[in-house]
Write a protein that holds these residues in place. Structure first.
Motif, PDB file in Angstrom:
ATOM      1  N   ARG A   1     -50.006  18.788  19.906  1.00 63.97           N
ATOM      2  CA  ARG A   1     -48.669  19.066  19.521  1.00 63.97           C
ATOM      3  C   ARG A   1     -48.160  17.890  18.756  1.00 63.97           C
ATOM      4  N   ARG A   2     -47.435  17.877  17.631  1.00 59.96           N
ATOM      5  CA  ARG A   2     -46.558  16.775  17.072  1.00 59.96           C
ATOM      6  C   ARG A   2     -45.325  17.208  16.691  1.00 59.96           C
ATOM      7  N   CYS A   3     -44.501  16.270  16.915  1.00 57.78           N
ATOM      8  CA  CYS A   3     -43.168  16.663  16.497  1.00 57.78           C
ATOM      9  C   CYS A   3     -42.829  16.018  15.190  1.00 57.78           C
ATOM     10  N   PRO A   4     -42.468  16.536  14.033  1.00 53.86           N
ATOM     11  CA  PRO A   4     -42.124  15.844  12.677  1.00 53.86           C
ATOM     12  C   PRO A   4     -40.956  15.205  12.780  1.00 53.86           C
ATOM     13  N   ASP A   5     -39.852  15.466  13.748  1.00 51.43           N
ATOM     14  CA  ASP A   5     -38.638  15.124  13.859  1.00 51.43           C
ATOM     15  C   ASP A   5     -38.866  13.383  14.129  1.00 51.43           C
ATOM     16  N   CYS A   6     -39.438  13.519  15.269  1.00 54.86           N
ATOM     17  CA  CYS A   6     -39.527  12.010  15.919  1.00 54.86           C
ATOM     18  C   CYS A   6     -40.880  11.584  15.828  1.00 54.86           C
ATOM     19  N   GLU A   7     -41.908  12.225  15.320  1.00 52.17           N
ATOM     20  CA  GLU A   7     -43.137  11.849  15.077  1.00 52.17           C
ATOM     21  C   GLU A   7     -43.975  11.595  16.600  1.00 52.17           C
ATOM     22  N   LEU A   8     -43.671  12.174  17.506  1.00 52.58           N
ATOM     23  CA  LEU A   8     -44.183  11.946  18.694  1.00 52.58           C
ATOM     24  C   LEU A   8     -45.472  12.996  18.821  1.00 52.58           C
ATOM     25  N   THR A   9     -46.810  12.495  19.205  1.00 53.67           N
ATOM     26  CA  THR A   9     -47.909  13.417  19.466  1.00 53.67           C
ATOM     27  C   THR A   9     -47.992  13.797  20.794  1.00 53.67           C
ATOM     28  N   PHE A  10     -48.118  14.850  21.441  1.00 55.28           N
ATOM     29  CA  PHE A  10     -47.967  15.191  22.746  1.00 55.28           C
ATOM     30  C   PHE A  10     -48.984  16.031  23.459  1.00 55.28           C
ATOM     31  N   TYR A  11     -49.206  15.836  24.474  1.00 57.52           N
ATOM     32  CA  TYR A  11     -50.267  16.820  25.401  1.00 57.52           C
ATOM     33  C   TYR A  11     -49.503  17.069  26.735  1.00 57.52           C
ATOM     34  N   TYR A  12     -49.265  18.204  27.100  1.00 57.79           N
ATOM     35  CA  TYR A  12     -49.942  19.595  27.128  1.00 57.79           C
ATOM     36  C   TYR A  12     -49.218  20.441  26.070  1.00 57.79           C
ATOM     37  N   PRO A  13     -49.746  21.428  25.707  1.00 49.86           N
ATOM     38  CA  PRO A  13     -49.053  22.280  24.892  1.00 49.86           C
ATOM     39  C   PRO A  13     -47.708  22.936  25.181  1.00 49.86           C
ATOM     40  N   ARG A  14     -46.669  22.739  24.634  1.00 51.93           N
ATOM     41  CA  ARG A  14     -45.326  23.323  24.699  1.00 51.93           C
ATOM     42  C   ARG A  14     -44.454  23.581  23.627  1.00 51.93           C
ATOM     43  N   ALA A  15     -43.610  24.334  23.516  1.00 55.82           N
ATOM     44  CA  ALA A  15     -42.798  24.665  22.402  1.00 55.82           C
ATOM     45  C   ALA A  15     -41.921  23.738  22.102  1.00 55.82           C
ATOM     46  N   ARG A  16     -41.563  22.825  22.751  1.00 55.43           N
ATOM     47  CA  ARG A  16     -40.412  21.896  22.339  1.00 55.43           C
ATOM     48  C   ARG A  16     -41.034  20.464  22.654  1.00 55.43           C
ATOM     49  N   CYS A  17     -40.502  19.588  21.911  1.00 52.28           N
ATOM     50  CA  CYS A  17     -40.888  17.859  21.796  1.00 52.28           C
ATOM     51  C   CYS A  17     -40.292  17.512  23.151  1.00 52.28           C
ATOM     52  N   PRO A  18     -40.912  16.794  23.929  1.00 52.49           N
ATOM     53  CA  PRO A  18     -40.499  16.507  25.316  1.00 52.49           C
ATOM     54  C   PRO A  18     -39.631  14.960  25.280  1.00 52.49           C
ATOM     55  N   ASP A  19     -39.745  14.715  24.052  1.00 52.89           N
ATOM     56  CA  ASP A  19     -38.917  13.394  23.611  1.00 52.89           C
ATOM     57  C   ASP A  19     -37.514  13.694  23.056  1.00 52.89           C
ATOM     58  N   CYS A  20     -37.400  14.542  21.767  1.00 55.65           N
ATOM     59  CA  CYS A  20     -36.243  14.773  21.398  1.00 55.65           C
ATOM     60  C   CYS A  20     -35.968  16.150  21.536  1.00 55.65           C
ATOM     61  N   LEU A  21     -36.617  17.066  21.973  1.00 57.24           N
ATOM     62  CA  LEU A  21     -36.436  18.268  22.325  1.00 57.24           C
ATOM     63  C   LEU A  21     -36.290  19.215  21.335  1.00 57.24           C
ATOM     64  N   GLY A  22     -37.144  18.623  20.070  1.00 59.03           N
ATOM     65  CA  GLY A  22     -36.891  19.456  18.820  1.00 59.03           C
ATOM     66  C   GLY A  22     -37.858  20.978  18.862  1.00 59.03           C
ATOM     67  N   ASP A  23     -37.587  21.884  18.412  1.00 59.54           N
ATOM     68  CA  ASP A  23     -38.446  23.129  18.602  1.00 59.54           C
ATOM     69  C   ASP A  23     -39.541  23.178  17.109  1.00 59.54           C
ATOM     70  N   ASP A  24     -39.276  22.283  16.136  1.00 53.64           N
ATOM     71  CA  ASP A  24     -40.449  22.477  15.224  1.00 53.64           C
ATOM     72  C   ASP A  24     -41.669  21.721  15.070  1.00 53.64           C
TER      73      ASP A  24
END
Length: 138
Positions: free
Chosen positions: A30-53
């Motif tokens: 998963r990747r957050c376009p708002d803060c540009e964090l790429t993360f694992y494990y799959p989840r609906a929100r960015c673990p850094d900025c909590l963005g849901d996009d």
């Protein structure tokens, strides 16, 4: 190698694309376009900025061993798949993933060993388990 009799993960609507891609031989992150964090494990929100996009991105499928351990005995683990080598793999894209290593001598694994993803099928057609194998750095 077959995954069973080991437990097969539960597929939820949130993780279904991940497991379906794995069944087709692709590792998704998963990747957050708002803060540009790429993360694992799959989840609906960015673990850094909590963005849901957040969006799905295809991983390269390679990385290095960040930490590892092995054991000769695991209850209900197939005897032919022992010793079990567990590792945190730091993916090329940055996230670390807890996984199993296969096709290796546990004594030959070191921090920094290069690895590549492979997938073990399960009895469920739309679920395969990503594991990693050592590769040459050539």
């Amino acid at each position: 190698m077959s995954w069973e009799p080991r437990p097969v993960p539960s597929v939820t609507p949130e993780t279904a694309p991940y497991w379906e891609a794995a069944a087709d031989g692709t590792l998704l992150l998963r990747r957050c376009p708002d803060c540009e964090l790429t993360f694992y494990y799959p989840r609906a929100r960015c673990p850094d900025c909590l963005g849901d996009d957040v969006e799905w991105v295809e991983a390269d499928g390679t990385g290095t061993v960040y930490a590892h351990t092995s054991t000769e005995t695991v209850a209900a683990w197939p005897e032919e798949d022992l010793p079990l080598v567990l590792a945190y793999v730091e993916l090329t894209e940055g996230p670390r993933m807890l996984t199993a290593l296969q096709g290796c001598d546990p004594d030959a694994i070191e921090i920094g060993t290069s690895v590549a993803v492979t997938f073990v099928p399960t009895a469920t057609d739309d679920v395969s388990i990503p594991v990693f194998e050592p590769i040459d750095d050539d």
